[in-house]
Design an enzyme around this catalytic site. Structure first.
Site, PDB file in Angstrom:
ATOM      1  N   CYS A 115       0.826  -1.227   0.000  1.00 50.65           N
ATOM      2  CA  CYS A 115       0.000   0.000   0.000  1.00 50.65           C
ATOM      3  C   CYS A 115       0.855   1.269   0.000  1.00 50.65           C
ATOM      4  O   CYS A 115       0.318   2.363  -0.169  1.00 50.65           O
ATOM      5  CB  CYS A 115      -0.964  -0.009   1.169  1.00 50.65           C
ATOM      6  SG  CYS A 115      -2.264  -1.249   0.933  1.00 50.65           S
ATOM      7  N   HIS A 255      -3.529   7.242   2.998  1.00 51.86           N
ATOM      8  CA  HIS A 255      -3.872   5.964   2.384  1.00 51.86           C
ATOM      9  C   HIS A 255      -5.236   5.520   2.913  1.00 51.86           C
ATOM     10  O   HIS A 255      -5.544   5.697   4.093  1.00 51.86           O
ATOM     11  CB  HIS A 255      -2.797   4.930   2.700  1.00 51.86           C
ATOM     12  CG  HIS A 255      -3.159   3.564   2.213  1.00 51.86           C
ATOM     13  ND1 HIS A 255      -3.496   3.319   0.908  1.00 51.86           N
ATOM     14  CD2 HIS A 255      -3.265   2.376   2.871  1.00 51.86           C
ATOM     15  CE1 HIS A 255      -3.800   2.040   0.780  1.00 51.86           C
ATOM     16  NE2 HIS A 255      -3.666   1.448   1.936  1.00 51.86           N
ATOM     17  N   ASN A 285     -10.104   0.033  -0.277  1.00 52.62           N
ATOM     18  CA  ASN A 285      -8.647   0.174  -0.366  1.00 52.62           C
ATOM     19  C   ASN A 285      -8.196  -0.224  -1.775  1.00 52.62           C
ATOM     20  O   ASN A 285      -8.227  -1.407  -2.122  1.00 52.62           O
ATOM     21  CB  ASN A 285      -8.003  -0.735   0.693  1.00 52.62           C
ATOM     22  CG  ASN A 285      -6.494  -0.624   0.722  1.00 52.62           C
ATOM     23  OD1 ASN A 285      -5.879   0.005  -0.148  1.00 52.62           O
ATOM     24  ND2 ASN A 285      -5.890  -1.247   1.719  1.00 52.62           N
TER      25      ASN A 285
HETATM   26  C1  LIG Z   1      -9.891  -6.023   8.857  1.00 47.81           C
HETATM   27  C2  LIG Z   1     -10.484  -5.128   9.921  1.00 47.81           C
HETATM   28  C3  LIG Z   1     -11.470  -4.157   9.315  1.00 47.81           C
HETATM   29  C4  LIG Z   1     -11.223  -6.004  10.932  1.00 47.81           C
HETATM   30  O1  LIG Z   1     -11.741  -5.214  11.964  1.00 47.81           O
HETATM   31  P1  LIG Z   1     -11.594  -5.660  13.477  1.00 47.81           P
HETATM   32  O2  LIG Z   1     -12.307  -4.664  14.278  1.00 47.81           O
HETATM   33  O3  LIG Z   1     -10.124  -5.869  13.743  1.00 47.81           O
HETATM   34  O4  LIG Z   1     -12.372  -7.014  13.501  1.00 47.81           O
HETATM   35  P2  LIG Z   1     -11.840  -8.441  14.001  1.00 47.81           P
HETATM   36  O5  LIG Z   1     -10.875  -8.982  13.017  1.00 47.81           O
HETATM   37  O6  LIG Z   1     -11.410  -8.299  15.433  1.00 47.81           O
HETATM   38  O7  LIG Z   1     -13.174  -9.277  13.949  1.00 47.81           O
HETATM   39  C5  LIG Z   1     -14.205  -9.077  14.896  1.00 47.81           C
HETATM   40  C6  LIG Z   1     -15.288 -10.087  14.645  1.00 47.81           C
HETATM   41  O8  LIG Z   1     -15.943  -9.785  13.381  1.00 47.81           O
HETATM   42  C7  LIG Z   1     -15.920 -10.940  12.551  1.00 47.81           C
HETATM   43  N1  LIG Z   1     -15.782 -10.504  11.159  1.00 47.81           N
HETATM   44  C8  LIG Z   1     -14.654 -10.387  10.416  1.00 47.81           C
HETATM   45  N2  LIG Z   1     -14.956  -9.952   9.178  1.00 47.81           N
HETATM   46  C9  LIG Z   1     -16.289  -9.787   9.137  1.00 47.81           C
HETATM   47  C10 LIG Z   1     -17.175  -9.367   8.149  1.00 47.81           C
HETATM   48  N3  LIG Z   1     -16.766  -8.996   6.913  1.00 47.81           N
HETATM   49  N4  LIG Z   1     -18.491  -9.314   8.456  1.00 47.81           N
HETATM   50  C11 LIG Z   1     -18.959  -9.653   9.669  1.00 47.81           C
HETATM   51  N5  LIG Z   1     -18.136 -10.067  10.661  1.00 47.81           N
HETATM   52  C12 LIG Z   1     -16.828 -10.143  10.410  1.00 47.81           C
HETATM   53  C13 LIG Z   1     -14.739 -11.747  13.016  1.00 47.81           C
HETATM   54  O9  LIG Z   1     -14.887 -13.091  12.664  1.00 47.81           O
HETATM   55  C14 LIG Z   1     -14.773 -11.513  14.504  1.00 47.81           C
HETATM   56  O10 LIG Z   1     -15.736 -12.366  15.061  1.00 47.81           O
HETATM   57  P3  LIG Z   1     -15.482 -13.083  16.471  1.00 47.81           P
HETATM   58  O11 LIG Z   1     -15.342 -11.955  17.451  1.00 47.81           O
HETATM   59  O12 LIG Z   1     -16.716 -13.921  16.649  1.00 47.81           O
HETATM   60  O13 LIG Z   1     -14.220 -13.862  16.311  1.00 47.81           O
HETATM   61  C15 LIG Z   1      -9.384  -4.371  10.687  1.00 47.81           C
HETATM   62  O14 LIG Z   1      -8.623  -5.258  11.459  1.00 47.81           O
HETATM   63  C16 LIG Z   1      -8.453  -3.634   9.792  1.00 47.81           C
HETATM   64  O15 LIG Z   1      -8.838  -2.689   9.129  1.00 47.81           O
HETATM   65  N6  LIG Z   1      -7.145  -4.002   9.772  1.00 47.81           N
HETATM   66  C17 LIG Z   1      -6.170  -3.335   8.995  1.00 47.81           C
HETATM   67  C18 LIG Z   1      -6.324  -3.729   7.587  1.00 47.81           C
HETATM   68  C19 LIG Z   1      -5.460  -2.918   6.728  1.00 47.81           C
HETATM   69  O16 LIG Z   1      -5.220  -1.762   6.994  1.00 47.81           O
HETATM   70  N7  LIG Z   1      -5.025  -3.531   5.649  1.00 47.81           N
HETATM   71  C20 LIG Z   1      -4.301  -2.889   4.658  1.00 47.81           C
HETATM   72  C21 LIG Z   1      -3.082  -2.280   5.192  1.00 47.81           C
HETATM   73  S1  LIG Z   1      -2.451  -1.342   3.960  1.00 47.81           S
END
Ligand SMILES: CC(C)(COP(=O)(O)OP(=O)(O)OC[C@H]1O[C@@H](n2cnc3c(N)ncnc32)[C@H](O)[C@@H]1OP(=O)(O)O)[C@@H](O)C(=O)NCCC(=O)NCCS
Length: 328
Positions: A115, A255, A285
């Site tokens: 990214c 970003h 993204n």
């Molecule tokens: C991916 C992201 C949005 C997930 O958000 P989060 O708040 O960390 O969510 P979690 O991964 O803790 O998941 C929480 C719960 O939601 C669930 N979940 C994950 N994706 C889901 C979706 N699309 N829809 C519904 N539920 C979902 C998980 O299974 C988890 O359930 P559980 O508590 O029963 O285990 C977040 O971690 C993120 O943005 N990370 C950085 C990603 C990034 O920047 N990537 C590019 C870098 S350049």
């Protein structure tokens, strides 16, 4: 007078097809409320044509930019394409783009820093201008993320979209242009977000396909924790190094990975959200395309002398910041 690299034009291309959260709800166990609350994304663009990829989108954005600037493709000295989804492992996407647009006087290469690909490429491009080596350099961010996303994985597929955007760099001595930059890399984060197979370590095989190793693999929480700190850190560093107060900054150009990471960066800079370029809701993204896509969509609101801070965080880990004064 010091020669700096000025962005003198910007343009973008997004595919027509819109993949909404509502459509994703029919494909996997997810819902609009969760996606909006956790990421801020409502929809993303997807390049559906099977015979088109990153080079096509890059070339479309480049052609629009040339037309806007009333330039011939022969006027371009160098094309740098930032991408993690090149059409091929080789040749470089930049070669294909040069051929597609008829830039036969240009040479080119690709930059891959996840990214952070565009900010790294823009930083590299400034050196060709500042040294006098080239007069016109095109830097294009283009990614067909839909080609490496597993649409059965709800934790990654909701985040990404396809797009391209291009900027033109030319020399100036009027005090505007790219004035400061700081890039970082920390390879210890390599497995938190990566594409496991298809490289020389795990070449493509029946096993790598069966094990879904050609798709984006991400530990979302690990990436989030460090992204939210480092993107804000480098934005603050750009301000401190250049004696900029919140009121001096016209726009933050962050970003677009997650709205919560962008909010945290703006808070650290103590700037209001009205000064933040944010289109994550519409595009998700788009990896290498996010920064120039923002610049292109906000172009009409920018005026000469505006102070902009560009910041990114990406896989690798990679991150960086650029301070520039808008040139037109
Ligand atoms: C991916 C992201 C949005 C997930 O958000 P989060 O708040 O960390 O969510 P979690 O991964 O803790 O998941 C929480 C719960 O939601 C669930 N979940 C994950 N994706 C889901 C979706 N699309 N829809 C519904 N539920 C979902 C998980 O299974 C988890 O359930 P559980 O508590 O029963 O285990 C977040 O971690 C993120 O943005 N990370 C950085 C990603 C990034 O920047 N990537 C590019 C870098 S350049």
């Amino acid at each position: 007078m010091k020669v700096t690299a000025a962005i003198t034009g910007v343009s973008h291309y997004v595919p027509d097809y819109i993949l909404t959260n509502e459509i994703l709800e029919t494909m996997m166990d997810t819902n609009n409320e969760w996606i909006m609350a956790r990421s801020g994304i409502a929809e993303r663009r997807i390049l559906k044509d099977k015979d088109k990829a990153s080079a096509f989108m890059a070339a479309e954005s480049a052609k629009k930019l040339l037309a806007k600037k009333n330039l011939s493709p022969l006027d371009i000295d160098l094309i740098i394409v930032a991408t993690v989804t090149p059409d091929y492992q080789y040749p470089a996407t930049a070669n294909i783009v040069a051929d597609m647009i008829g830039a036969t006087n240009s040479w080119g290469f690709d930059v891959q820093a996840a990214c952070s690909s565009f900010i790294y490429a823009l930083n590299a491009a400034t050196k060709f201008i500042e040294t006098g080596a080239h007069k016109r350099v095109m830097v294009i961010g283009s990614d067909k993320m839909s080609s490496i996303v597993d649409y059965t994985d709800r934790t990654t597929s909701i985040l990404f979209g396809d797009a391209a955007a291009a900027v033109l760099l030319e020399p100036t001595t009027d005090g505007t242009g790219i004035l400061d930059s700081k890039m970082y890399v920390d390879g210890s984060g390599q497995k938190s977000l990566y594409q496991p197979a298809g490289g020389s370590l795990i070449p493509s095989s029946i096993e790598s396909v069966t094990n879904k190793q050609h798709f984006v693999s991400m530990d979302g929480q690990a990436v989030f924790k460090i992204a939210v700190i480092k993107m804000a850190d480098v934005a603050a560093e750009m301000m401190e190094r250049n004696n900029l107060k919140a009121e001096d900054v016209a726009f933050l150009v962050p970003h677009q990975a997650n709205k919560r990471i962008i909010d945290a960066t703006a808070k650290r800079m103590q700037i209001g959200m009205d000064k933040v370029m944010m289109n994550i809701e519409k595009y998700g993204n788009t990896t290498s395309a996010t920064l120039p896509l923002c610049l292109s969509e906000w172009e009409s609101q920018l005026k000469k002398g505006d102070n902009l801070i560009l910041t990114t965080f990406g896989a690798g880990y990679t991150w960086g910041g650029i301070y520039l004064k808008w040139s037109y």
